[in-house]
Scaffold this motif. Structure first.
Motif, PDB file in Angstrom:
ATOM      1  N   ASP A 290       0.873  -1.171   0.000  1.00 22.91           N
ATOM      2  CA  ASP A 290       0.000   0.000   0.000  1.00 22.91           C
ATOM      3  C   ASP A 290       0.914   1.227   0.000  1.00 22.91           C
TER       4      ASP A 290
ATOM      5  N   ARG B 116      -0.241   4.381   2.296  1.00 24.54           N
ATOM      6  CA  ARG B 116      -0.027   4.218   3.745  1.00 24.54           C
ATOM      7  C   ARG B 116       1.412   3.818   4.073  1.00 24.54           C
ATOM      8  N   ARG B 117       2.167   3.498   3.046  1.00 26.84           N
ATOM      9  CA  ARG B 117       3.537   2.999   3.208  1.00 26.84           C
ATOM     10  C   ARG B 117       3.552   1.775   4.131  1.00 26.84           C
ATOM     11  N   ARG B 118       2.799   0.796   3.717  1.00 27.39           N
ATOM     12  CA  ARG B 118       2.725  -0.478   4.415  1.00 27.39           C
ATOM     13  C   ARG B 118       2.834  -1.610   3.398  1.00 27.39           C
TER      14      ARG B 118
ATOM     15  N   GLU C  31       6.062  -1.228   8.252  1.00 26.28           N
ATOM     16  CA  GLU C  31       6.100   0.158   7.816  1.00 26.28           C
ATOM     17  C   GLU C  31       7.216   0.290   6.785  1.00 26.28           C
TER      18      GLU C  31
END
Length: 470
Positions: free
Chosen positions: A107, A110-112, A211
């Motif tokens: 993602d 969201r930087r996930r 993360e």
């Protein structure tokens, strides 16, 4: 201490029932693929499991755990199969092999990323770098993400973004009783705390959520080779300079033997050398100023520091660390005093094989800023992590190499507090576990073990024994 295996012989009907409940496959002794299925990266561990269950997804993991419990089987959990101590295989038990589970969802907003536990760092970097993102990964890209992360995870982004485990935001876990739980800061929070540094003690982690951070695609990175005659000067100046390096720059000193590669003069091939390795996790142009002083540590044999893709730095050492050799890794958190440098150089010059090495990982930065007690990984105040590596192409003389590594570690560890890096303890003896976790942390980990694996089903690891087994 001997480890029990199966309590009886598994019948065909029992195994057929297991197979019927799987989407993946079961490999047994006598199958054409058995030797391939049982092999692990470290050839020092030549084990013969009764079953290898190659899981296609979480449902298969649940089934394998239930089967192991019902048949009273010793359980080994395998991700990338790089466990130096041999925890990803066993004699007579069941190997729960996660390596087919390589899905990932990134993602970028969201930087996930949610990554299945069978991925290697090469797999995960391939997915995240498509979006210019990354998380702290291993120094060898064939390493699996799961065991690496659960034990901490030291890599080229450590000073900028912390350990891999510091970037873990959630995990899906199959517990010893076959439940599937999500562990994060809100749900099963104590389990989540334990997973960030406590190893594979508490269940089978089937997916990890990280993360991500903007990294690359180009970074300033590489290696600078120096002759061993200048090793003391190189390490001493490195020690002085690291106190003021920016967090974007993570470095390592490698005491090794010069590989037979074309960029090195033939006359140094196979001789002891000292190598500066490093990566600047930011604009490569800005990195030139940061790296500049490190290039003046001595008179190099070869300077290979320059702009390169992040994925190239992640895989730069892969050709030197292929599967099939015999390996023993041990470690100590130290302070690089003059006396410590004396010990390092003494053992470097005394190593019985050119394939063995000593690594000095620069710590600090984001790694050191994680509050004490925030995760199960506890050695935040150390300045340097020293890894002592005994490696041999085959079994010839390997016991001698291991004895060298153990003696070197004991000598070098006197220049710290005796603490070890849990991913590199050499074996699972109780004293190694105690050296990895301070007393209060170990007591808390035992509490988590009591809650999620009170019978110690998952004991092939740097084992946190439950209260009933202490």
């Amino acid at each position: 201490m001997s480890i029990d295996t199966t309590k009886g012989v598994l019948g065909d009907a029992t195994i057929d029932e297991l197979k019927a409940g799987l989407r993946g496959t079961v490999v047994r002794p006598g199958d054409a693929s058995y030797d391939q299925a049982r092999a692990v990266w470290n050839a020092a561990h030549d084990k013969h499991p009764a079953l290898v269950v190659r899981c296609a997804g979480t449902a298969d993991v649940i089934r394998a755990v239930e089967f192991a419990r019902s048949q009273d089987l010793l359980v080994a959990v395998r991700g990338g199969a790089h466990s130096i101590a041999g925890f990803s295989t066993c004699d007579g038990g069941i190997v729960i092999d996660l390596s087919p589970m390589k899905g990932a969802f990134v993602d970028p907003l969201r930087r996930r990323v949610v990554a299945q536990a069978g991925m290697t760092w090469a797999d995960l970097d391939h997915e995240t770098q498509a979006f210019g993102l990354a998380v702290t990964g291993g120094l060898v890209s064939t390493t699996g993400i799961s065991g690496f992360t659960l034990g901490g995870g030291v890599g080229w982004l450590l000073r900028r973004h912390g350990l891999a485990s510091d970037n873990l935001t959630a995990a899906q876990v199959v517990t010893a009783d076959g439940r599937v739980v999500r562990a994060d800061a809100e749900e099963h929070a104590e389990l989540f705390w334990a997973l960030r540094g406590g190893g594979g003690n508490f269940g089978v982690v089937t997916s990890l959520e990280y993360e991500l951070h903007p990294v690359g695609p180009q970074v300033l990175a590489g290696l600078v080779f120096h002759p061993v005659a200048g090793a003391r000067q190189v390490i001493t100046r490195w020690r002085e300079l690291t106190a003021d390096l920016p967090d974007e720059l993570t470095t390592m000193i490698v005491l090794t033997s010069a590989p037979p590669l074309p960029f090195l003069p033939e006359e140094v091939h196979g001789t002891p050398v000292v190598v500066l390795a490093g990566m600047y996790a930011g604009d490569p142009a800005a990195g030139e100023a940061a790296v500049g002083p490190l290039r003046g540590l001595g008179t190099p044999i070869a300077d290979l520091m320059g702009p390169m893709p992040y994925t190239s730095m992640q895989s730069l050492l892969d050709p030197l660390w292929t599967a099939g050799a015999h390996n023993y890794f041990t470690s100590a958190f130290i302070e690089p005093s003059d006396a410590a440098i004396d010990a390092l150089l003494r053992h470097h010059l005394a190593k019985p094989t050119p394939f063995s090495e000593l690594h000095l990982h620069q710590l600090g930065g984001a790694f050191a800023r994680v509050p004490a007690g925030a995760t199960a990984f506890s050695q935040r105040g150390a300045g340097v992590l020293c890894n002592v590596i005994a490696r041999s192409p085959d079994a010839t003389g390997f016991d001698t190499h291991v004895a060298w590594a153990r003696a070197a570690r004991e000598d070098i560890a006197r220049h710290g507090r005796g603490a070890m890096y849990v991913n590199f303890t050499g074996d699972a003896a109780d004293d190694k576990v105690r050296a990895s976790y301070p007393g209060a942390v170990l007591d808390r980990l035992v509490g988590v073990k009591d809650a999620y694996d009170p019978t110690n089903l998952f004991r092939l690891n740097q084992n946190i024994r439950p209260s009933t087994a202490r």
